[in-house]
Design a protein around this motif. Sequence first.
Motif, PDB file in Angstrom:
ATOM      1  N   UNK A 133       0.790  -1.221   0.000  1.00  0.00           N
ATOM      2  CA  UNK A 133       0.000   0.000   0.000  1.00  0.00           C
ATOM      3  C   UNK A 133       0.827   1.277   0.000  1.00  0.00           C
ATOM      4  N   UNK A 134       2.110   1.207   0.217  1.00  0.00           N
ATOM      5  CA  UNK A 134       2.919   2.418   0.285  1.00  0.00           C
ATOM      6  C   UNK A 134       4.357   2.079  -0.060  1.00  0.00           C
ATOM      7  N   UNK A 135       5.154   3.116  -0.305  1.00  0.00           N
ATOM      8  CA  UNK A 135       6.574   2.907  -0.579  1.00  0.00           C
ATOM      9  C   UNK A 135       7.281   2.290   0.619  1.00  0.00           C
ATOM     10  N   UNK A 136       6.908   2.714   1.796  1.00  0.00           N
ATOM     11  CA  UNK A 136       7.508   2.133   3.006  1.00  0.00           C
ATOM     12  C   UNK A 136       7.176   0.652   3.115  1.00  0.00           C
ATOM     13  N   UNK A 137       5.953   0.311   2.732  1.00  0.00           N
ATOM     14  CA  UNK A 137       5.537  -1.088   2.768  1.00  0.00           C
ATOM     15  C   UNK A 137       6.353  -1.916   1.772  1.00  0.00           C
ATOM     16  N   UNK A 138       6.567  -1.379   0.573  1.00  0.00           N
ATOM     17  CA  UNK A 138       7.368  -2.081  -0.434  1.00  0.00           C
ATOM     18  C   UNK A 138       8.799  -2.254   0.050  1.00  0.00           C
ATOM     19  N   UNK A 139       9.367  -1.180   0.602  1.00  0.00           N
ATOM     20  CA  UNK A 139      10.748  -1.237   1.075  1.00  0.00           C
ATOM     21  C   UNK A 139      10.919  -2.269   2.179  1.00  0.00           C
ATOM     22  N   UNK A 140       9.970  -2.298   3.118  1.00  0.00           N
ATOM     23  CA  UNK A 140      10.073  -3.228   4.239  1.00  0.00           C
ATOM     24  C   UNK A 140      10.041  -4.683   3.779  1.00  0.00           C
ATOM     25  N   UNK A 141       9.132  -4.970   2.835  1.00  0.00           N
ATOM     26  CA  UNK A 141       8.989  -6.352   2.375  1.00  0.00           C
ATOM     27  C   UNK A 141      10.182  -6.810   1.543  1.00  0.00           C
ATOM     28  N   UNK A 142      10.764  -5.924   0.753  1.00  0.00           N
ATOM     29  CA  UNK A 142      11.876  -6.318  -0.103  1.00  0.00           C
ATOM     30  C   UNK A 142      13.203  -6.355   0.660  1.00  0.00           C
ATOM     31  N   UNK A 143      13.374  -5.450   1.609  1.00  0.00           N
ATOM     32  CA  UNK A 143      14.637  -5.437   2.348  1.00  0.00           C
ATOM     33  C   UNK A 143      14.767  -6.628   3.291  1.00  0.00           C
ATOM     34  N   UNK A 162      15.152   1.372  -1.936  1.00  0.00           N
ATOM     35  CA  UNK A 162      14.916   2.398  -0.922  1.00  0.00           C
ATOM     36  C   UNK A 162      13.728   3.235  -1.358  1.00  0.00           C
ATOM     37  N   UNK A 163      13.091   3.865  -0.378  1.00  0.00           N
ATOM     38  CA  UNK A 163      11.897   4.647  -0.678  1.00  0.00           C
ATOM     39  C   UNK A 163      12.213   5.825  -1.586  1.00  0.00           C
ATOM     40  N   UNK A 164      13.304   6.529  -1.319  1.00  0.00           N
ATOM     41  CA  UNK A 164      13.647   7.705  -2.116  1.00  0.00           C
ATOM     42  C   UNK A 164      13.948   7.326  -3.564  1.00  0.00           C
ATOM     43  N   UNK A 165      14.692   6.243  -3.740  1.00  0.00           N
ATOM     44  CA  UNK A 165      15.033   5.813  -5.097  1.00  0.00           C
ATOM     45  C   UNK A 165      13.782   5.421  -5.881  1.00  0.00           C
ATOM     46  N   UNK A 166      12.905   4.670  -5.237  1.00  0.00           N
ATOM     47  CA  UNK A 166      11.688   4.228  -5.913  1.00  0.00           C
ATOM     48  C   UNK A 166      10.755   5.399  -6.188  1.00  0.00           C
ATOM     49  N   UNK A 167      10.633   6.316  -5.232  1.00  0.00           N
ATOM     50  CA  UNK A 167       9.782   7.489  -5.433  1.00  0.00           C
ATOM     51  C   UNK A 167      10.317   8.369  -6.555  1.00  0.00           C
ATOM     52  N   UNK A 168      11.636   8.528  -6.608  1.00  0.00           N
ATOM     53  CA  UNK A 168      12.245   9.349  -7.657  1.00  0.00           C
ATOM     54  C   UNK A 168      12.040   8.707  -9.025  1.00  0.00           C
ATOM     55  N   UNK A 169      12.174   7.388  -9.097  1.00  0.00           N
ATOM     56  CA  UNK A 169      11.963   6.688 -10.373  1.00  0.00           C
ATOM     57  C   UNK A 169      10.512   6.801 -10.825  1.00  0.00           C
TER      58      UNK A 169
END
Length: 371
Positions: free
Chosen positions: A54-64, A80-87
């Motif tokens: 549901x969120x970038x933080x959620x994606x980062x947590x599950x993948x890391x 990372x959230x910043x990298x994914x958000x920037x992309x």
Amino acid sequence: MNIGRTVFAQLMDFIPCYDFQQCVERYHGNYKVKTFSCWDQFLCMSFAQLTYRESLRDIEACLRVAKTKLYHMGIRGKISRNTLAHANEIRDWRIYADFAQALIRTARKLYSGEDFGLELDQTVYALDATIIALCLSVFPWAKFRRGKAAVKLHTLLDLRGSIPVIVNITHGKIHDVYIIDNLFIEAGAIYIMDRAYVDFARLYKIHRSQAFFVTRAKSNFIFKRLYSLPVDKSTGVQSDQIITVTGFYTLKGYPDKLRRIRYFDALTKKRFVFLTNNFSLPAIVIAKLYQMPLANRTVLQMDQAAPEKQGILWHYRKCRQNSNMDRYLHLCAGSYRQETTLYQSQPLHNFTDFKRHTVRENTHFTGSFGC
């Protein structure tokens, strides 16, 4: 049998990588990119879609948490959230729109011979729209009503395989009927629409393109009956009439004949009045076409009466109600720790770092892609 590969990697084997790279090169998606390529971005967002993140933080947590398995999943860049958000913000959305068209073409070929309940050789499309509610404070440009924000999702669905052919995202105030102006009408196809698309000038455009439409008549529809066809009332068809429209502007918009069918559904105890330009199909087939579950205003809606613990839907509902479910499953990553407070029915904009850039700041995202 375990072949030493993750399920996600095996699923991604079905993705045509060559077509994806062609889309990337067409729009120079990897220009000046060192680590996090467009393919890495696609894999991350595919993982998020398949696992209901549901969120970038959620994606980062599950993948890391699965850092040692990222390489085997095909992801080479650092998550990372910043990298994914920037992309998500700067990458050209047309890369994924064109790639979606390639996937749609492949899927339609695979489902071209599927039976969808009626023995018809023609392609049958269902056209419908749904309103996606947004937070007005996050998306001020999408003002829909007083104190509300929304965008409208128009979808043309191929009923053989339930494959979306055209997806068009517009402002919430755009009327449904305007989407017909952007359609490439396929000769011989049947388009099923509800009463929101009754515009006789636009319906005549479909008729002149040698295609067929099935829609419902409005309550104030005025017509002139030319003659009636014999019907079998035991099937529920009460009348089958050949008509012409009346009124100066209405007749100017549709100067040809129409077919009007009155049908009574014994199950729902409802009466329907259908309008179509198809004079060859039996009246009961026309009625059944509109009554198909995907055509009768359920194109974009989820059945709310489904059992509460129905597999994936149950898991998805629980994840939405409990944002700390991943914590209970020991999926916290690195220095990030989820809070212990349970969020019940929280708005999406309350989640920190919710992915908002692609809609709010990248105005090029609001568009359409079709096949």
